[in-house]
Design an enzyme around this catalytic site. Structure first.
Site, PDB file in Angstrom:
ATOM      1  CB  CYS A 145      13.337   1.507 -46.098  1.00 30.98           C
ATOM      2  SG  CYS A 145      13.935   2.246 -44.800  1.00 30.98           S
TER       3      CYS A 145
HETATM    4  C1  SAM Z   1      12.169  -0.649 -40.916  1.00 30.33           C
HETATM    5  S1  SAM Z   1      12.618  -1.719 -39.751  1.00 30.33           S
HETATM    6  C2  SAM Z   1      11.397  -2.421 -39.259  1.00 30.33           C
HETATM    7  C3  SAM Z   1      10.617  -1.658 -38.114  1.00 30.33           C
HETATM    8  C4  SAM Z   1       9.485  -2.248 -37.346  1.00 30.33           C
HETATM    9  N1  SAM Z   1       8.537  -2.767 -38.301  1.00 30.33           N
HETATM   10  C5  SAM Z   1       8.931  -1.571 -36.149  1.00 30.33           C
HETATM   11  O1  SAM Z   1       7.945  -1.042 -36.350  1.00 30.33           O
HETATM   12  O2  SAM Z   1       9.666  -1.301 -34.937  1.00 30.33           O
HETATM   13  C6  SAM Z   1      13.381  -2.891 -40.647  1.00 30.33           C
HETATM   14  C7  SAM Z   1      14.121  -3.949 -39.647  1.00 30.33           C
HETATM   15  O3  SAM Z   1      14.603  -4.947 -40.696  1.00 30.33           O
HETATM   16  C8  SAM Z   1      15.653  -5.643 -39.928  1.00 30.33           C
HETATM   17  N2  SAM Z   1      16.482  -6.694 -40.882  1.00 30.33           N
HETATM   18  C9  SAM Z   1      17.140  -6.069 -42.125  1.00 30.33           C
HETATM   19  N3  SAM Z   1      17.646  -7.400 -42.607  1.00 30.33           N
HETATM   20  C10 SAM Z   1      17.133  -8.395 -42.097  1.00 30.33           C
HETATM   21  C11 SAM Z   1      17.366  -9.892 -42.310  1.00 30.33           C
HETATM   22  N4  SAM Z   1      18.093 -10.355 -43.320  1.00 30.33           N
HETATM   23  N5  SAM Z   1      16.813 -10.720 -41.557  1.00 30.33           N
HETATM   24  C12 SAM Z   1      15.858 -10.299 -40.389  1.00 30.33           C
HETATM   25  N6  SAM Z   1      15.697  -8.700 -40.008  1.00 30.33           N
HETATM   26  C13 SAM Z   1      16.421  -8.004 -40.955  1.00 30.33           C
HETATM   27  C14 SAM Z   1      16.301  -4.661 -39.440  1.00 30.33           C
HETATM   28  O4  SAM Z   1      17.191  -5.108 -38.419  1.00 30.33           O
HETATM   29  C15 SAM Z   1      15.224  -3.608 -39.210  1.00 30.33           C
HETATM   30  O5  SAM Z   1      15.034  -3.783 -37.777  1.00 30.33           O
END
Ligand code: SAM
Length: 312
Positions: A71
């Site tokens: 985000c």
């Molecule tokens: C808002 S957090 C999600 C949190 C999770 N739902 C929780 O409750 O703990 C978004 C996540 O997306 C991951 N992310 C970002 N780009 C990504 C990608 N291309 N592939 C896999 N994960 C990704 C980040 O590392 C981050 O941990």
């Protein structure tokens, strides 16, 4: 049991919520190594695939798909640029949706997406998921209305396969005025923890930007939003009050030492009080704050998945 595939799973806040609701997470994914470490230390049953979602082409079958794509593009702490590549990760979620064809999906994101200049991105997402055959509902919920000691407004999208013809309604608050249950306070969530957990809080100075607004709440209130960047972490209520001197200029009321919430306190204020932070090579103070600040409070996610009609 209802099988769930989780994308952008982080350290497992949302997944802890669906597991508590009685669902089975059959696959989780994130590219951040320490998020994987924390997830596996806390939810060891799940098959966690570490890596970039763009490289994953096979998914297990599942009735529910969940994902909280990043985000930074919309958040208060990030650069608000609607064209940033990071704002396009919903297309990866849409790709998984097409492949898995679950009965329903749930997405979480920051409420900044409701702002006028980002509305078109929100519409792109709803349109993409509708094209895949889902009836999509969008709502903004505050974690403090669901038993979490924090004001944290987030946007949720819930899609149910159009074939079911059911109408999804977001849950009503379970805590606060008119519910019969008081909101959880900072005191209840962290009052029992050590007063000065040295080494577990970000102890650098308070930059002018930090002091451009009030960052402190009292013990008997709900915390301000817990963020992933430790520099912007709200103040612990034992810190002196902040007093407004001018627009964008707040100052401490006295000389006592002030500090931000520690990452463990931040976890408790996210409803993740028992979270284990394993001692792996990826651990650092910043990473601990990051995985905590990114999490979805499990209680909130649980309330949402439990509101999906019984289509399973
Ligand atoms: C808002 S957090 C999600 C949190 C999770 N739902 C929780 O409750 O703990 C978004 C996540 O997306 C991951 N992310 C970002 N780009 C990504 C990608 N291309 N592939 C896999 N994960 C990704 C980040 O590392 C981050 O941990």
């Amino acid at each position: 049991m209802v099988d769930v595939v989780s994308l952008f799973s982080g350290s497992g806040g949302s997944d802890a919520g669906v597991i508590e609701a009685g669902f089975d997470v059959v696959m989780a994914n994130d590219r951040l190594a320490y998020a994987r470490d924390v997830y596996q230390a806390n939810l060891p049953e799940t098959n966690y695939i570490h890596g970039n979602i763009e490289k994953i082409h096979d998914f297990p079958s599942a009735s529910l798909l969940i994902g909280c794509y990043p985000c930074q593009g919309f958040s208060q702490g990030g650069v608000r640029d609607p064209s940033r590549k990071i704002n396009r990760l919903y297309l990866e979620f849409a790709r998984a949706l097409k492949k898995i064809q679950p009965k329903a999906f749930v997405v979480e994101n920051v409420s900044g997406m409701m702002r006028k200049n980002f509305r078109h991105l929100l519409k792109d997402q709803v349109d993409a998921f509708t094209r895949e055959g889902y009836e999509v509902r969008v709502g903004v919920l505050n974690a403090s209305d669901f038993g979490v000691a924090q004001d944290r407004k987030r946007i949720f999208m819930v899609g149910i396969s159009q074939g079911f013809g059911v109408d999804f309604r977001f849950p009503n608050p379970s805590h606060g005025d008119g519910t019969g249950q008081p909101k959880l306070t900072i005191r209840k969530a962290i009052g029992h923890l050590p007063e000065w957990p040295e080494g577990e809080f970000y102890d650098h100075g308070f930059h002018w930007y930090y002091l451009s607004r009030n960052r402190r709440r009292n013990w008997d209130e709900q915390s301000k939003t817990i963020v992933a960047n430790p520099r912007h972490m709200p103040l612990h209520p034992n810190s002196p009050e902040l007093v407004k001197h001018a627009d964008d200029d707040w100052r401490f009321a006295d000389e006592r030492r002030a500090r931000r919430f520690s990452y463990r306190e931040a976890a408790s204020l996210q409803g993740l009080g028992n979270l284990t932070f394993p001692e792996t090579s990826h651990k650092s103070l910043n990473r601990c704050y990051e995985v905590v600040g990114n999490a979805v409070p499990p209680q909130l996610f649980k309330a949402i998945v439990e509101s999906i009609p019984d289509i399973w």
